[in-house]
Every structure is written in structure tokens, then in C-alpha cells.
Design an enzyme around this catalytic site. Structure first.
Site, PDB file in Angstrom:
ATOM      1  CG  ASP A  35      -6.756  -6.583 -20.394  1.00  0.00           C
ATOM      2  OD1 ASP A  35      -6.872  -5.808 -19.336  1.00  0.00           O
ATOM      3  OD2 ASP A  35      -7.128  -7.944 -20.216  1.00  0.00           O
ATOM      4  N   GLY A  36      -4.333  -4.756 -19.686  1.00  0.00           N
ATOM      5  CA  GLY A  36      -2.959  -5.106 -18.568  1.00  0.00           C
ATOM      6  C   GLY A  36      -2.474  -3.995 -17.822  1.00  0.00           C
TER       7      GLY A  36
ATOM      8  CD1 TRP B 118       3.429  -1.871 -18.099  1.00  0.00           C
ATOM      9  CD2 TRP B 118       3.079  -0.050 -16.425  1.00  0.00           C
ATOM     10  NE1 TRP B 118       4.393  -0.871 -18.203  1.00  0.00           N
ATOM     11  CE2 TRP B 118       4.229   0.066 -17.266  1.00  0.00           C
ATOM     12  CE3 TRP B 118       2.597   0.776 -15.434  1.00  0.00           C
ATOM     13  CZ2 TRP B 118       4.875   1.266 -16.916  1.00  0.00           C
ATOM     14  CZ3 TRP B 118       3.344   1.867 -15.093  1.00  0.00           C
ATOM     15  CH2 TRP B 118       4.425   2.072 -16.131  1.00  0.00           C
TER      16      TRP B 118
ATOM     17  CG  HIS C 116      -6.135   2.737 -15.342  1.00  0.00           C
ATOM     18  ND1 HIS C 116      -6.350   1.817 -16.328  1.00  0.00           N
ATOM     19  CD2 HIS C 116      -6.533   2.579 -14.257  1.00  0.00           C
ATOM     20  CE1 HIS C 116      -6.998   0.700 -15.624  1.00  0.00           C
ATOM     21  NE2 HIS C 116      -7.233   1.284 -14.484  1.00  0.00           N
TER      22      HIS C 116
ATOM     23  CB  SER D 164     -16.343  -3.073 -20.720  1.00  0.00           C
ATOM     24  OG  SER D 164     -16.339  -3.695 -19.487  1.00  0.00           O
ATOM     25  CB  THR D 165     -21.600  -2.503 -20.342  1.00  0.00           C
ATOM     26  OG1 THR D 165     -21.105  -3.775 -20.927  1.00  0.00           O
ATOM     27  CG2 THR D 165     -21.923  -1.741 -21.294  1.00  0.00           C
ATOM     28  CD  GLU D 166     -19.922  -6.335 -19.469  1.00  0.00           C
ATOM     29  OE1 GLU D 166     -18.940  -5.715 -20.103  1.00  0.00           O
ATOM     30  OE2 GLU D 166     -21.036  -6.467 -19.635  1.00  0.00           O
TER      31      GLU D 166
ATOM     32  CD1 TRP E 232     -21.176   0.763 -16.095  1.00  0.00           C
ATOM     33  CD2 TRP E 232     -20.191   2.330 -15.091  1.00  0.00           C
ATOM     34  NE1 TRP E 232     -21.023   1.671 -17.024  1.00  0.00           N
ATOM     35  CE2 TRP E 232     -20.846   2.887 -16.342  1.00  0.00           C
ATOM     36  CE3 TRP E 232     -19.652   3.234 -14.157  1.00  0.00           C
ATOM     37  CZ2 TRP E 232     -20.423   4.258 -16.995  1.00  0.00           C
ATOM     38  CZ3 TRP E 232     -19.448   4.773 -14.562  1.00  0.00           C
ATOM     39  CH2 TRP E 232     -19.767   4.988 -15.978  1.00  0.00           C
TER      40      TRP E 232
ATOM     41  CG  LEU F 174      -6.778   6.673 -37.431  1.00  0.00           C
ATOM     42  CD1 LEU F 174      -6.978   5.594 -37.902  1.00  0.00           C
ATOM     43  CD2 LEU F 174      -5.801   6.923 -36.273  1.00  0.00           C
TER      44      LEU F 174
ATOM     45  NE  ARG G 110     -11.451 -12.266 -19.794  1.00  0.00           N
ATOM     46  CZ  ARG G 110     -10.469 -12.485 -18.866  1.00  0.00           C
ATOM     47  NH1 ARG G 110     -10.029 -13.935 -19.174  1.00  0.00           N
ATOM     48  NH2 ARG G 110      -9.719 -11.930 -18.189  1.00  0.00           N
ATOM     49  CG  LEU G 111     -14.068 -11.921 -28.528  1.00  0.00           C
ATOM     50  CD1 LEU G 111     -15.017 -12.325 -29.590  1.00  0.00           C
ATOM     51  CD2 LEU G 111     -12.882 -11.150 -29.210  1.00  0.00           C
TER      52      LEU G 111
END
Ligand code: IPE
Ligand code: IPE
Ligand code: MG
Length: 245
Positions: free
Chosen positions: A21-22, A26, A38, A66-68, A70, A132, A195-196
Site C-alpha cells: 500500500d501507498g 508516494w 504503481h 482487491s475486489t474493492e 474496481w 519460492l 487495517r486488513l
């Protein structure tokens, strides 16, 4: 002593999850459009992947969309999707060199077709990676994942393949997209948000949470190693007392 040498090789988490995040902030701090954030976040993805591989982390889950997300402006979404394609093209050689296998979680079937094609290509090309496994969370939301798992369970129940008494947390976990992957022992979130945001709600039940103010494009290998060292200083009690450990 440099930070990497402070890591106890016998207590490295198997699975680290990161909320990257951020990026927007930035870029805004530099008077640039969000998309530059990005673009500059790609280097941090490379750094985290290399750092994880170097110390023997086996699974690295990266929350990329995330689904949010959008709900963001279309231009930002489009640019993020194009950046994903560009990044796969640029990074595939590095992933192979570092013996990394790439997989995804989230509803990728709702992503643009060209993104799906590129993802499939990258997943195939890296399928032999053993050092990995990098798990890209794309169009991922924990509530959607848990709902979908429940739907599958109901179908199996209706078809007589599962009875209600055999359902346990372990069995339930097998219906999630992370089936077969150990739960993350450590969650890192950059940018100071605490937060998650609908990330791995089931799987993070007992993870150690690490929040850093560093903005994602600035996140370095040493920042990753710092999080590991901090994790190693935590006492993981799992409900027991200190004396029992
Ligand atoms: C994280 O950075 C990347 C994605 C969610 C795709 P943000 O774009 O959320 O950056 P901030 O939080 O606005 O600074
Ligand atoms: C979470 O970051 C999603 C990803 C990092 C992909 P957001 O920036 O979208 O989260 P909120 O909206 O601040 O909670
Ligand atoms: Mg954000």
C-alpha cells in the site's frame, strides 16, 4: 551487523503475506500522477520476492488488486491492468532465474482477457519453480472467497459428498483458494494504514501483524528483513501461557 545477518535461519516464516500500500501517496508527494507510484512499486515487488527467496520463505502472497479496487477511476484500473501485463513481460526472466513459481488467488476470470492470457502464460512458464511460490492476489477479497467456499460446501452437501458433522476448520480451509498452502505466519502492510482491507481474513487468524509507515515503492530488501527480525522477537503463544512454550 547488517540486518540480514540478524535473521535466525531456523525461525523463518514459511509464508509471508504483504498488503502493498501507498503507491498513490508516494506519487502525490512528488507531484506526480498516482500511476507513477504503481510503476515504481514494481521494483519493490522484485525486492520482496528476492528477499523472501534468499532467506528461505516458501510462500509470498502479494495483495495487488482487491475486489474493492474496481471502485477506483477507470483510467487508474486500466493502467494497473496494463502495468500487470508489462511487469510479467519484464519479470518473467527474473522469476525463472530465481526459481520462483507464480500462482494467483482471487477471481481472475473477471479480469480483462489479455491480462488472463498473460497470467496463464506466466503461470505455465514458472510452474517448475521450487525455491519460492509467489501468490498474486488479483481481484481478491476474503469475503468473496469465504462465500464461494461456503457455496462449494453446500453443493457437496447436496450431492451427498460431505455431511455436516465432518465439516471442521481444516476441512473448511480446504475449500478456500489457498487450499494446501500453509497460513501466513506474518502479515506486512506498508504505508501506515492499520487495517486488513478484506485480505485473507480466515488465513490470518493467528498471523503476526507488522505495520510500517514506509510507502510501497520505497520498500526495500532491508525493510523486508527488518519485518522478519521483528517477527522473530514476537512470542507466539496460540492461547497458551509463556511458561508452556
Ligand atoms: C496500493 O497503493 C496499490 C493498489 C491498491 C493497487 P494505493 O494505490 O492504494 O496507494 P495509496 O493508498 O492511495 O497511497
Ligand atoms: C488494499 O489497499 C488493496 C491492495 C493493496 C491491493 P487499498 O489502498 O485498496 O485499501 P484501503 O481502501 O485503503 O483500505
Ligand atoms: Mg491504498
Amino acid at each position: 551487523m547488517d540486518i540480514k545477518n540478524q535473521i535466525d535461519k531456523n525461525n523463518v516464516p514459511q509464508h509471508v503475506a504483504i498488503i502493498m500500500d501507498g503507491n498513490g501517496r508516494w506519487a502525490e508527494k512528488r507531484g506526480l500522477p498516482r500511476i507513477f507510484g504503481h510503476k515504481n512499486g514494481v521494483g519493490a515487488v522484485r525486492a520482496a520476492t528476492e528477499a523472501a527467496g534468499e532467506i528461505g520463505v516458501k510462500f509470498l502472497t502479494l495483495y495487488a488488486f482487491s475486489t474493492e479496487n474496481w471502485k477506483r477511476p477507470k483510467i487508474e484500473i486500466d493502467t494497473l491492468m496494463n502495468l500487470l501485463i508489462e511487469t510479467i513481460d519484464n519479470e518473467i526472466g527474473n522469476l525463472n532465474k530465481n526459481d520462483v513459481r507464480l500462482i494467483t488467488i482471487g477471481n481472475t476470470s473477471a479480469l480483462p482477457k489479455n491480462v488472463q492470457t498473460k497470467l496463464k502464460y506466466a503461470i505455465d512458464k514458472t510452474s517448475q519453480g521450487k525455491t519460492l511460490t509467489t501468490i498474486l492476489a488479483l481481484n481478491y477479497g476474503a469475503r468473496a472467497e469465504i462465500t464461494e467456499a461456503t457455496r462449494k460446501i453446500l453443493t457437496e452437501y447436496r450431492n451427498g459428498k460431505l455431511d455436516e458433522m465432518s465439516l471442521s476448520p481444516e476441512v473448511f480451509g480446504g475449500y478456500l483458494q489457498t487450499a494446501g498452502i500453509p497460513d501466513p505466519e506474518l502479515l506486512i502492510r506498508t504505508s501506515g494504514e492499520i487495517r486488513l482491507s478484506n485480505f485473507l481474513l480466515w488465513q490470518l487468524a493467528y498471523a503476526e501483524l507488522y505495520f510500517t509507515p514506509v510507502l510501497w515503492p520505497d520498500f526495500s530488501k532491508d525493510d523486508f528483513f527488518n519485518a522478519i527480525v521483528e517477527y522473530q522477537h514476537r512470542e507466539r503463544r496460540f492461547g497458551m501461557t509463556s511458561e508452556q512454550l
